[in-house]
Enzyme design. Sequence first.
Site, PDB file in Angstrom:
ATOM      1  N   HIS A  49      17.213  32.709  52.024  1.00  0.00           N
ATOM      2  CA  HIS A  49      16.496  33.951  52.288  1.00  0.00           C
ATOM      3  C   HIS A  49      17.182  35.097  51.533  1.00  0.00           C
ATOM      4  O   HIS A  49      18.278  34.920  50.988  1.00  0.00           O
ATOM      5  CB  HIS A  49      16.455  34.253  53.792  1.00  0.00           C
ATOM      6  CG  HIS A  49      17.795  34.383  54.427  1.00  0.00           C
ATOM      7  ND1 HIS A  49      18.311  33.463  55.307  1.00  0.00           N
ATOM      8  CD2 HIS A  49      18.755  35.320  54.286  1.00  0.00           C
ATOM      9  CE1 HIS A  49      19.512  33.842  55.688  1.00  0.00           C
ATOM     10  NE2 HIS A  49      19.809  34.964  55.083  1.00  0.00           N
TER      11      HIS A  49
HETATM   12  C1  T46 Z   1      23.279  35.035  56.170  1.00  0.00           C
HETATM   13  C2  T46 Z   1      23.915  33.741  56.540  1.00  0.00           C
HETATM   14  C3  T46 Z   1      25.316  33.569  56.090  1.00  0.00           C
HETATM   15  C4  T46 Z   1      20.632  36.175  65.605  1.00  0.00           C
HETATM   16  O1  T46 Z   1      20.090  36.144  66.725  1.00  0.00           O
HETATM   17  N1  T46 Z   1      21.489  37.197  65.301  1.00  0.00           N
HETATM   18  C5  T46 Z   1      22.123  37.286  64.096  1.00  0.00           C
HETATM   19  O2  T46 Z   1      22.903  38.230  63.873  1.00  0.00           O
HETATM   20  C6  T46 Z   1      21.859  36.275  63.113  1.00  0.00           C
HETATM   21  C7  T46 Z   1      22.537  36.338  61.755  1.00  0.00           C
HETATM   22  C8  T46 Z   1      20.997  35.267  63.440  1.00  0.00           C
HETATM   23  N2  T46 Z   1      20.398  35.224  64.660  1.00  0.00           N
HETATM   24  C9  T46 Z   1      19.511  34.102  64.983  1.00  0.00           C
HETATM   25  C10 T46 Z   1      18.255  33.996  64.150  1.00  0.00           C
HETATM   26  C11 T46 Z   1      17.987  32.514  64.114  1.00  0.00           C
HETATM   27  O3  T46 Z   1      17.255  32.160  65.265  1.00  0.00           O
HETATM   28  O4  T46 Z   1      20.245  32.890  64.742  1.00  0.00           O
HETATM   29  C12 T46 Z   1      19.375  31.893  64.242  1.00  0.00           C
HETATM   30  C13 T46 Z   1      19.907  31.346  62.936  1.00  0.00           C
HETATM   31  O5  T46 Z   1      19.787  32.359  61.919  1.00  0.00           O
HETATM   32  P1  T46 Z   1      19.489  31.994  60.392  1.00  0.00           P
HETATM   33  O6  T46 Z   1      18.525  30.900  60.299  1.00  0.00           O
HETATM   34  O7  T46 Z   1      19.127  33.285  59.711  1.00  0.00           O
HETATM   35  O8  T46 Z   1      20.915  31.463  59.933  1.00  0.00           O
HETATM   36  P2  T46 Z   1      21.459  31.286  58.449  1.00  0.00           P
HETATM   37  O9  T46 Z   1      22.796  30.677  58.566  1.00  0.00           O
HETATM   38  O10 T46 Z   1      20.468  30.643  57.570  1.00  0.00           O
HETATM   39  O11 T46 Z   1      21.655  32.786  57.914  1.00  0.00           O
HETATM   40  C14 T46 Z   1      22.597  33.623  58.544  1.00  0.00           C
HETATM   41  C15 T46 Z   1      22.134  35.062  58.399  1.00  0.00           C
HETATM   42  O12 T46 Z   1      20.819  35.171  58.940  1.00  0.00           O
HETATM   43  C16 T46 Z   1      22.111  35.498  56.967  1.00  0.00           C
HETATM   44  O13 T46 Z   1      21.960  36.892  56.907  1.00  0.00           O
HETATM   45  O14 T46 Z   1      23.596  35.628  55.148  1.00  0.00           O
HETATM   46  O15 T46 Z   1      23.872  33.486  57.943  1.00  0.00           O
END
Ligand code: T46
Length: 135
Positions: A49
Amino acid sequence: MKYQLMQLNVVGDKRGKLISLESHKNIPFEIKRVYYIYDTSLEQMRGKHAHQNLEQLYIAINGKCEVILDDAITQESVWLESPNVGLYIGKNIWREIRFFDDCKLVVLASDYYDENEYIRDYGEFLKVIKKNNDE
Ligand code: T46
């Protein structure tokens, strides 16, 4: 490409090492959120993303990870494998992250969590970059 590898100052003595992170001092934005990723799996890539309004700094405090950065023109791969190196990532950079060796990734963010500012579709990302460039 709006990213930068930053060397973080280490204060060390015989008890161990300490690194301090301060908004607008050694971190180039105001830190509004900190989160961390652990229990990572070799098979599972994260990220995929871009953020329209968020700046972040990644630090691999254990293990290592490969961060693939894409600004819609070029793709670059950056390895994080030291607690004293931070990767600053600016707005509108597509990122994908692979984790190795039980990587623990600490992330500092310039704003609170807001799902609406994510671009999670690569085609949409290319359109946003084109629109920004046309303006
Ligand atoms: C990034 C990489 C390194 C939350 O509720 N609060 C938060 O602060 C974050 C970051 C995520 N979430 C929830 C949203 C999703 O339901 O945690 C779940 C997993 O998030 P995501 O699929 O976005 O995870 P990654 O590891 O793909 O990405 C995250 C960050 O979103 C992103 O900004 O740079 O970690």
